[in-house]
Design a protein around this motif. Sequence first.
Motif: not given
Lengths: 85, 85
Positions: A7, A43-45, A47, A59, A62-63, A66-68, A77, B33-36, B38-40, B42
């Motif tokens: 989130y 956002i749903t990651l 793995f 991980r 870190e993501i 660095k990115l989100l 969180h 390591e991240v396979q997928d 999805r962004v929504g 909140f």
Amino acid sequence: MPKAKVYVYLKNGILDPQGKAVHHILHNMNIHEVQDVRVGKFITLTFENGLTEEEVRRRTEEICRKLLANPVIEDYHFEVEMDQR
Amino acid sequence: MPKAKVYVYLKNGILDPQGKAVHHILHNMNIHEVQDVRVGKFITLTFENGLTEEEVRRRTEEICRKLLANPVIEDYHFEVEMDQR
């Protein structure tokens, strides 16, 4: 597979134009009970299997960093779900 | 004040270009390591005091249905917190 649900939202005090727009539309829809609206990201990651919860948390942290999330204006969180399948 | 935390996300099977873009960037960052992804959205709705939990739930459901989610491509769920202050 392990999932991290992240989130990301604007820090308190940071103006949220998207939230203000939604709030304005609610008034136009005659919905007046809402005092404030804040819009963030969810956002749903997903793995790969075989990682420990500690690795997934590290991980994801870190993501986010660095990115989100933009740490100047956003907080975040996350929750980790270690699926057994 | 009562708050509703609303999560809006693309239904399973609906292509998520924003999620794909994030996934691609993760690869470029050497995170494999991240396979997928999805962004929504909140969204936090803050309601005025004096409403019952039932009223907050009913209003939030209406706001999701009419404004926040596109039922053709998106699902949503929400949690209500009745703050005592």
